[in-house]
Motif scaffolding. Structure first.
Motif, short mmCIF file in Angstrom:
data_model
loop_
_atom_site.label_atom_id
_atom_site.label_comp_id
_atom_site.label_asym_id
_atom_site.label_seq_id
_atom_site.Cartn_x
_atom_site.Cartn_y
_atom_site.Cartn_z
N ALA A 1 0.83 -1.21 0.00
CA ALA A 1 0.00 0.00 0.00
C ALA A 1 0.86 1.25 0.00
CB ALA A 1 -0.93 -0.01 1.21
N LEU A 2 2.01 1.20 0.70
CA LEU A 2 2.92 2.34 0.66
C LEU A 2 3.51 2.51 -0.73
CD1 LEU A 2 4.96 2.06 3.99
CD2 LEU A 2 3.01 3.52 3.49
N ALA A 3 3.90 1.39 -1.34
CA ALA A 3 4.49 1.47 -2.68
C ALA A 3 3.48 1.95 -3.71
CB ALA A 3 5.04 0.10 -3.08
N ALA A 4 2.17 1.74 -3.44
CA ALA A 4 1.14 2.11 -4.40
C ALA A 4 0.68 3.56 -4.25
CB ALA A 4 -0.06 1.19 -4.27
N LEU A 5 1.23 4.28 -3.26
CA LEU A 5 0.84 5.68 -3.10
C LEU A 5 1.16 6.47 -4.37
CD1 LEU A 5 2.07 6.33 0.56
CD2 LEU A 5 -0.30 6.13 -0.22
N SER A 6 0.29 7.39 -4.68
CA SER A 6 0.44 8.14 -5.93
C SER A 6 1.70 8.99 -5.91
CB SER A 6 -0.78 9.04 -6.17
OG SER A 6 -0.91 9.97 -5.11
N ASN A 7 2.26 9.16 -7.08
CA ASN A 7 3.46 9.98 -7.24
C ASN A 7 3.05 11.38 -7.67
OD1 ASN A 7 5.95 11.06 -7.69
ND2 ASN A 7 6.58 9.62 -9.27
N PRO A 8 3.22 12.38 -6.80
CA PRO A 8 2.75 13.71 -7.17
C PRO A 8 3.56 14.37 -8.27
CG PRO A 8 3.96 13.79 -5.11
CD PRO A 8 3.82 12.34 -5.46
N VAL A 9 4.82 13.97 -8.39
CA VAL A 9 5.70 14.59 -9.38
C VAL A 9 6.25 13.49 -10.29
CG1 VAL A 9 7.81 15.90 -9.75
CG2 VAL A 9 6.32 16.47 -7.83
N VAL A 10 5.97 13.60 -11.57
CA VAL A 10 6.42 12.61 -12.54
C VAL A 10 7.62 13.18 -13.29
CG1 VAL A 10 5.78 11.23 -14.55
CG2 VAL A 10 4.07 11.73 -12.78
N ASP A 11 8.71 12.46 -13.28
CA ASP A 11 9.90 12.90 -13.99
C ASP A 11 9.73 12.75 -15.49
OD1 ASP A 11 11.57 13.74 -11.87
OD2 ASP A 11 12.12 11.68 -11.41
N PRO A 12 10.34 13.63 -16.27
CA PRO A 12 10.25 13.51 -17.73
C PRO A 12 11.00 12.29 -18.23
CG PRO A 12 11.83 15.21 -17.12
CD PRO A 12 11.15 14.79 -15.85
N GLU A 13 10.54 11.75 -19.36
CA GLU A 13 11.20 10.59 -19.95
C GLU A 13 12.61 10.94 -20.43
OE1 GLU A 13 8.82 8.88 -22.97
OE2 GLU A 13 7.15 8.35 -21.64
N ARG A 14 12.77 12.15 -20.96
CA ARG A 14 14.08 12.61 -21.42
C ARG A 14 14.42 13.90 -20.68
NH1 ARG A 14 13.84 11.70 -28.03
NH2 ARG A 14 13.49 9.42 -27.95
N PRO A 15 14.94 13.76 -19.46
CA PRO A 15 15.17 14.96 -18.64
C PRO A 15 16.29 15.83 -19.19
CG PRO A 15 16.09 13.02 -17.59
CD PRO A 15 15.32 12.53 -18.77
N ALA A 16 16.15 17.12 -18.97
CA ALA A 16 17.20 18.07 -19.33
C ALA A 16 18.27 18.06 -18.25
CB ALA A 16 16.60 19.46 -19.48
N ASP A 17 19.47 18.48 -18.63
CA ASP A 17 20.57 18.57 -17.67
C ASP A 17 20.30 19.71 -16.69
OD1 ASP A 17 21.90 16.50 -18.90
OD2 ASP A 17 23.03 17.84 -20.24
N LEU A 18 20.77 19.54 -15.48
CA LEU A 18 20.63 20.59 -14.47
C LEU A 18 21.51 21.77 -14.86
CD1 LEU A 18 19.41 21.37 -11.71
CD2 LEU A 18 21.47 20.40 -10.66
N PRO A 19 20.94 22.95 -15.05
CA PRO A 19 21.75 24.09 -15.48
C PRO A 19 22.67 24.59 -14.38
CG PRO A 19 19.52 24.80 -15.00
CD PRO A 19 19.52 23.30 -14.89
N ASP A 20 23.76 25.22 -14.78
CA ASP A 20 24.67 25.81 -13.81
C ASP A 20 24.09 27.09 -13.21
OD1 ASP A 20 26.56 23.82 -14.21
OD2 ASP A 20 27.49 24.89 -15.90
N ALA A 21 23.36 27.83 -13.99
CA ALA A 21 22.73 29.05 -13.49
C ALA A 21 21.60 28.69 -12.53
CB ALA A 21 22.21 29.89 -14.64
#
Length: 542
Positions: free
Chosen positions: A298-318
């Motif tokens: 039941a804990l593992a089935a809790l909804s994920n409020p934030v879904v990561d993108p399939e092709r994430p962008a790199d973390l910018p330096d700025a």
């Protein structure tokens, strides 16, 4: 051992040692029976030497083999428990703070601790006893069958009856009387809630009601425990009844068998009581293990409020932060569109009436919650296009009641960076304005802060949380009511140190507050309004 052999090989080795240990126990009893019966015939003592040595061998090897079996199987079970605990923590991290299904603190702790520990029993006390007992039983049936085929068939029938009865009846009755995990969770929740709010309960005259709830939860837990004991008793009764009936049938059909062999055959079912008892205990625990698995699932089935993108962008330096026409809320939009910009090293304050969504906006800035409208842009890249974990590497959040654990100052800080040395810890404390106070403590960094930081003042506790945030090297700090519960001089001193973190090359600050004295220190204040009213941005004299 864990570094040399893969997990399946270790498990196979452990089960093999368990089977050998069980056979040694059976061999000890059967060899002793043969020795006693044969000795009654008073043969030359040399005729008994093999049996005497066998008794000694089985007696010693049983303990050694059992130790090796426990060493290997527990190694595998503990490794599985580590993976299960990490999986559970990952599920909690993924679901928070959008909500944990209404779970109370004590119940949640019970799941993370007791249920994960219970899952170890799935291997150690459920599967391994069945595997070991089944192989050892079949070997005994084969040996008896060689001595007398009819007796072997009788014991085989007894094995089948015992296994089917235990597998069907014990879990069925146990499921009806189960609920131990749920009862333990409710008890933990009531006790934890009472302990945390003890002063408030007494102050408002609600202590008796809390005590009654805890007493009822205790009674439920006791009932579940006693129900488990009755199921265990039923399983033992089945084992003894089947063993006794098998012995009786063997004795009734023993005519024509060598008297020495009769002693061995009649004691064979008695020797199998130990592995059968293992089956009984395994089936008693089956409903509890299944319930623990369901609670963790039941804990593992809790909804994920934030879904990561399939092709994430790199973390910018700025790390300039732009909030562009953003609307936030938990179950739906609650704020009017919000827009502001925080350049690198700049500061901005956010205010608004209680419950309007200021803290929700803070969660969205750290990508702990999604937005309903608009974009949050970090370094020119929308945060929805970046991995949430990467966003949190750059944007740190400090709540008004951040967790402080009952351990040392050092370990509270190392939550942010487990590998940080004392120089980095002291630098973070210095930036948060807490180094002098820590140096004055009896044990310095090793001083215990008490439960919830109870041995620290309110200002010291908040500065410790700020130092932990700084140690993680976030470039954008979102501080939610940092001066809450602090007196005016302490709040002013804390804000001096907070504002000193900004500036050219420094950290960007988003400070959420409703305190006029705090807001007066910011040139730019963003006022959050409900969804039916526009957002107002205005300047407040420094």
């Amino acid at each position: 051992m864990s570094r040399t052999y893969p997990r399946r090989a270790r498990l196979a080795y452990g089960v093999t040692m368990g089977v050998a240990a069980q056979l040694a126990a059976v061999g000890l009893l059967l060899a002793s029976a043969w020795l006693i019966v044969r000795a009654a015939e008073q043969p030359p003592v040399l005729y008994l030497m093999v049996a005497i040595v066998s008794v000694r061998f089985f007696g010693i090897s049983r303990s050694v083999l059992r130790y090796l079996e426990r060493l290997a199987t527990h190694d595998v079970a503990l490794a599985d428990a580590v993976e299960q605990r990490v999986t559970t923590y990952v599920a909690l991290d993924r679901a928070a703070p959008a909500g944990l299904g209404g779970l109370r603190r004590g119940d949640l702790v019970s799941r993370v601790v007791a249920d994960v520990a219970r899952m170890q029993d799935r291997l150690l006390r459920l599967r391994v006893p069945w595997w070991v007992g089944l192989v050892a039983t079949l070997v005994v049936v084969g040996v008896v069958g060689v001595l007398d085929a009819r007796s072997g068939l009788v014991i085989l029938a007894g094995v089948a009856v015992c296994a089917i009865a235990l597998r069907r009846l014990v879990p069925l009755v146990g499921a009806r009387r189960s609920g131990r995990a749920e009862a333990q969770g409710r008890l933990s929740a009531e006790v934890a809630a009472s302990a945390v709010a003890a002063r408030e309960l007494v102050a408002f005259g609600a202590a008796d009601e809390a005590r009654a709830k805890a007493r009822a939860a205790t009674q439920d837990a006791q009932s579940a425990q006693s129900g488990g004991a009755s199921v265990a008793g039923m399983g033992s009764a089945i084992v003894l009844a089947v063993a006794g009936l098998t012995v009786a049938l063997l004795a009734a059909w023993s005519a024509g068998i060598d008297p020495v062999v009769i002693g061995v055959i009649l004691l064979a079912p008695i020797a199998l009581v130990e592995p059968w008892d293992g089956w009984s205990e395994a089936e008693r625990l089956r409903p509890e293990i299944a319930a623990a698995g369901e609670r963790l699932a039941a804990l593992a089935a809790l909804s994920n409020p934030v879904v990561d993108p399939e092709r994430p962008a790199d973390l910018p330096d700025a790390y300039d932060l732009v909030v562009d026409d953003v609307v936030v809320g938990w179950e739906g939009p609650v704020t009017a569109p919000i827009s502001f910009r925080v350049g690198e090293g700049e500061v901005v304050a956010v205010t608004g009436p209680s419950g309007v969504g200021k803290s929700t906006l803070a969660y969205a800035l750290a990508r702990l919650l999604p937005t309903w409208q608009g974009d949050i842009v970090l370094g020119g890249v929308p945060t929805r296009d970046i991995l949430a974990a990467d966003v949190r590497r750059r944007v740190g959040y400090l709540g008004q009641d951040d967790a402080v654990f009952d351990t040392s100052v050092r370990e509270n800080l190392r939550i942010a960076d487990p590998d940080a040395d004392d120089d980095r810890l002291r630098a973070a404390l210095a930036s948060a304005g807490l180094l002098a106070a820590v140096d004055a403590m009896p044990q310095g960094l090793d001083t215990s802060v008490g439960e919830h930081g109870g041995r620290l003042s309110g200002g010291e506790r908040q500065r410790l949380c700020l130092a932990r945030l700084l140690l993680a090297d976030h470039r954008v700090l979102v501080l939610d009511e940092p001066t809450e519960h602090l007196d005016a001089p302490t709040a002013a001193a804390l804000m001096d140190d907070v504002l000193a973190l900004a500036g050219p090359g420094g950290r960007s600050l988003v400070v959420i507050s409703h305190s006029p004295s705090v807001l007066a220190r910011f040139a730019s204040v963003i006022e959050v309004r409900p969804a039916d009213r526009p957002v107002v941005t205005h300047a407040v004299p420094v």
